[in-house]
Design an enzyme around this catalytic site. Structure first.
Site, PDB file in Angstrom:
ATOM      1  N   SER A   6       4.712 -17.787  -5.747  1.00 30.38           N
ATOM      2  CA  SER A   6       3.364 -17.182  -5.914  1.00 30.38           C
ATOM      3  C   SER A   6       3.118 -17.641  -7.307  1.00 30.38           C
ATOM      4  O   SER A   6       3.688 -17.147  -8.110  1.00 30.38           O
ATOM      5  CB  SER A   6       3.128 -15.754  -5.584  1.00 30.38           C
ATOM      6  OG  SER A   6       1.972 -15.238  -6.237  1.00 30.38           O
ATOM      7  N   HIS A  31       1.772 -21.178  -3.547  1.00 34.90           N
ATOM      8  CA  HIS A  31       1.283 -19.954  -3.043  1.00 34.90           C
ATOM      9  C   HIS A  31       0.093 -19.711  -4.107  1.00 34.90           C
ATOM     10  O   HIS A  31       0.451 -19.169  -5.224  1.00 34.90           O
ATOM     11  CB  HIS A  31       2.020 -18.859  -2.492  1.00 34.90           C
ATOM     12  CG  HIS A  31       1.337 -17.814  -1.995  1.00 34.90           C
ATOM     13  ND1 HIS A  31       0.912 -17.748  -0.714  1.00 34.90           N
ATOM     14  CD2 HIS A  31       0.936 -16.566  -2.390  1.00 34.90           C
ATOM     15  CE1 HIS A  31       0.249 -16.604  -0.252  1.00 34.90           C
ATOM     16  NE2 HIS A  31       0.454 -15.847  -1.357  1.00 34.90           N
ATOM     17  N   ASP A  33      -2.853 -16.808  -4.905  1.00 37.53           N
ATOM     18  CA  ASP A  33      -3.498 -15.474  -4.484  1.00 37.53           C
ATOM     19  C   ASP A  33      -4.787 -15.321  -5.089  1.00 37.53           C
ATOM     20  O   ASP A  33      -4.939 -15.202  -6.438  1.00 37.53           O
ATOM     21  CB  ASP A  33      -2.518 -14.328  -5.208  1.00 37.53           C
ATOM     22  CG  ASP A  33      -1.273 -14.159  -4.242  1.00 37.53           C
ATOM     23  OD1 ASP A  33      -1.047 -14.069  -3.068  1.00 37.53           O
ATOM     24  OD2 ASP A  33      -0.271 -14.615  -4.937  1.00 37.53           O
ATOM     25  N   MET A  35      -8.113 -12.940  -5.277  1.00 41.12           N
ATOM     26  CA  MET A  35      -8.256 -11.534  -5.188  1.00 41.12           C
ATOM     27  C   MET A  35      -9.800 -11.194  -5.609  1.00 41.12           C
ATOM     28  O   MET A  35     -10.029 -11.997  -6.772  1.00 41.12           O
ATOM     29  CB  MET A  35      -7.504 -10.803  -5.956  1.00 41.12           C
ATOM     30  CG  MET A  35      -5.860 -10.930  -5.440  1.00 41.12           C
ATOM     31  SD  MET A  35      -4.831  -9.823  -6.273  1.00 41.12           S
ATOM     32  CE  MET A  35      -3.278 -10.450  -5.758  1.00 41.12           C
ATOM     33  N   HIS A  64      -4.063 -17.729  -0.298  1.00 34.30           N
ATOM     34  CA  HIS A  64      -4.009 -16.465   0.528  1.00 34.30           C
ATOM     35  C   HIS A  64      -5.239 -15.760  -0.004  1.00 34.30           C
ATOM     36  O   HIS A  64      -5.443 -15.337  -1.104  1.00 34.30           O
ATOM     37  CB  HIS A  64      -2.658 -15.929   0.011  1.00 34.30           C
ATOM     38  CG  HIS A  64      -2.731 -14.411   0.343  1.00 34.30           C
ATOM     39  ND1 HIS A  64      -1.508 -13.594  -0.050  1.00 34.30           N
ATOM     40  CD2 HIS A  64      -3.362 -13.650   1.493  1.00 34.30           C
ATOM     41  CE1 HIS A  64      -1.726 -12.286   0.515  1.00 34.30           C
ATOM     42  NE2 HIS A  64      -2.705 -12.397   1.379  1.00 34.30           N
ATOM     43  N   MET A  66      -7.743 -12.739  -0.470  1.00 37.98           N
ATOM     44  CA  MET A  66      -7.636 -11.251  -0.293  1.00 37.98           C
ATOM     45  C   MET A  66      -9.035 -11.027  -0.777  1.00 37.98           C
ATOM     46  O   MET A  66      -9.232 -10.457  -2.236  1.00 37.98           O
ATOM     47  CB  MET A  66      -6.458 -10.638  -1.088  1.00 37.98           C
ATOM     48  CG  MET A  66      -5.198 -10.781  -0.581  1.00 37.98           C
ATOM     49  SD  MET A  66      -3.800 -10.509  -1.730  1.00 37.98           S
ATOM     50  CE  MET A  66      -3.868 -12.333  -2.416  1.00 37.98           C
ATOM     51  N   MET A 135       2.324  -9.257   4.915  1.00 38.54           N
ATOM     52  CA  MET A 135       2.664  -8.589   3.872  1.00 38.54           C
ATOM     53  C   MET A 135       3.678  -7.767   3.961  1.00 38.54           C
ATOM     54  O   MET A 135       3.775  -6.587   4.758  1.00 38.54           O
ATOM     55  CB  MET A 135       1.277  -7.827   3.816  1.00 38.54           C
ATOM     56  CG  MET A 135       0.129  -8.803   3.224  1.00 38.54           C
ATOM     57  SD  MET A 135       0.312  -9.905   1.977  1.00 38.54           S
ATOM     58  CE  MET A 135       0.593  -9.138   0.699  1.00 38.54           C
ATOM     59  N   ASP A 173       5.547 -12.064   2.605  1.00 39.66           N
ATOM     60  CA  ASP A 173       4.742 -12.188   1.243  1.00 39.66           C
ATOM     61  C   ASP A 173       4.903 -10.839   0.750  1.00 39.66           C
ATOM     62  O   ASP A 173       4.246  -9.790   1.016  1.00 39.66           O
ATOM     63  CB  ASP A 173       3.207 -12.492   1.080  1.00 39.66           C
ATOM     64  CG  ASP A 173       2.614 -12.449  -0.144  1.00 39.66           C
ATOM     65  OD1 ASP A 173       3.599 -12.642  -1.274  1.00 39.66           O
ATOM     66  OD2 ASP A 173       1.312 -12.935  -0.096  1.00 39.66           O
TER      67      ASP A 173
HETATM   68  C1  DX5 Z   1       0.439  -9.879  -3.587  1.00 39.93           C
HETATM   69  C2  DX5 Z   1       0.412 -11.392  -3.329  1.00 39.93           C
HETATM   70  C3  DX5 Z   1       1.710 -11.654  -3.637  1.00 39.93           C
HETATM   71  C4  DX5 Z   1       2.393 -11.453  -4.851  1.00 39.93           C
HETATM   72  C5  DX5 Z   1       3.996 -11.785  -4.441  1.00 39.93           C
HETATM   73  O1  DX5 Z   1      -0.731  -9.185  -3.087  1.00 39.93           O
HETATM   74  O2  DX5 Z   1      -0.148 -11.702  -2.136  1.00 39.93           O
HETATM   75  O3  DX5 Z   1       1.776 -13.267  -3.335  1.00 39.93           O
HETATM   76  O4  DX5 Z   1       2.082 -12.111  -5.675  1.00 39.93           O
HETATM   77  O5  DX5 Z   1       4.707 -11.429  -5.755  1.00 39.93           O
HETATM   78  P1  DX5 Z   1       5.975 -10.816  -5.728  1.00 39.93           P
HETATM   79  O6  DX5 Z   1       7.064 -11.612  -5.125  1.00 39.93           O
HETATM   80  O7  DX5 Z   1       6.470 -10.416  -7.190  1.00 39.93           O
HETATM   81  O8  DX5 Z   1       6.090  -9.522  -4.848  1.00 39.93           O
HETATM   82 ZN    ZN Z   2      -0.149 -13.652  -1.506  1.00 38.84          ZN
END
Ligand code: DX5
Ligand code: ZN
Length: 213
Positions: A6, A31, A33, A35, A64, A66, A135, A173
């Site tokens: 990520s 990956h 993220d 948000m 991903h 969110m 998750m 994840d």
């Molecule tokens: C959290 C994200 C993850 C996160 C993973 O909302 O979806 O992808 O960045 O990071 P680590 O591996 O540090 O938990």
């Molecule tokens: Zn993620």
């Protein structure tokens, strides 16, 4: 085990360098993220930054979402041709319709389950999915502790997948490291996402990715 680092744990002041590092370090997917500050209490990156990531990445993107308004964000990111777009089951009123839309755009559809959402909630979507993302932390931030109940959930999901669509992958994840990855593998998980473990490993990114694999 496939590994999807990520980039949330990358140094955003040196994002191109840190995306190149995971690609050269042997990752399978990048990956990303996304948000929106509404579905989760954090705000990350939009299409301008992800386009810059796509330009330097030599491995496929795993986006991903969110966010609220999933369909709007699918339209924003589809031109970047990611391998996967995943959206949260908890946020979407018409998940089957959105899965069809993502596939029609030439992208593999995936659905994400928060820690409280049972795998049975998506049983009748499995036939149409390429991947389910479980998750193992509450979404919003990197560096959180792994929630162990995801192991049992992955096993239950694997049973449903074998019944409805054995080709569908399971991705996990959040809080993944070189210890819990063994249990995840035994539970039938195919892909792990790891942010802080990969980017903050004392022996470097390549060693971190290899240890997860
Ligand atoms: C959290 C994200 C993850 C996160 C993973 O909302 O979806 O992808 O960045 O990071 P680590 O591996 O540090 O938990
Ligand atoms: Zn993620």
């Amino acid at each position: 085990m496939q590994v999807a680092p990520s980039i949330l744990s990358a140094d955003f002041g040196h994002l191109a360098r840190d995306v190149e590092a995971i690609c050269e370090g042997g990752c399978d997917l990048v990956h990303v993220d996304v948000m929106d500050g509404h579905f989760v209490p954090n705000l990350t990156i939009g299409p301008v930054v992800v386009e810059a990531v796509a330009k330097v990445a030599t491995k496929p993107l795993d986006i991903h979402l969110m966010v609220e308004n999933n369909s709007f964000f699918v339209d924003l990111f589809a031109p970047l041709k990611p391998a996967y777009i995943s959206f949260h089951s908890e946020e979407e009123k018409h998940p089957h319709r959105l899965i069809q839309k993502i596939r029609a755009l030439g992208i593999k559809p995936a659905i994400v389950l928060n820690p409280h959402t049972p795998p049975e909630a998506i049983e009748y979507l499995l036939a149409d999915l390429d991947m389910v993302l479980l998750m193992s932390v509450n979404p919003g931030f990197g560096g959180q502790a792994f929630i162990p109940s995801v192991i049992d959930k992955a096993k239950r999901l694997k049973t449903l997948i074998m019944k409805h669509n054995p080709a569908c992958l399971i991705e996990v994840d959040g809080g993944v490291n070189d210890v819990n990855v063994k249990q995840l593998s035994e539970a039938g998980v195919d892909v792990v996402v790891a942010g802080s473990f990969v980017y903050k490993h004392p022996d470097g990114i390549k060693v971190a990715i290899a240890s997860l694999r």
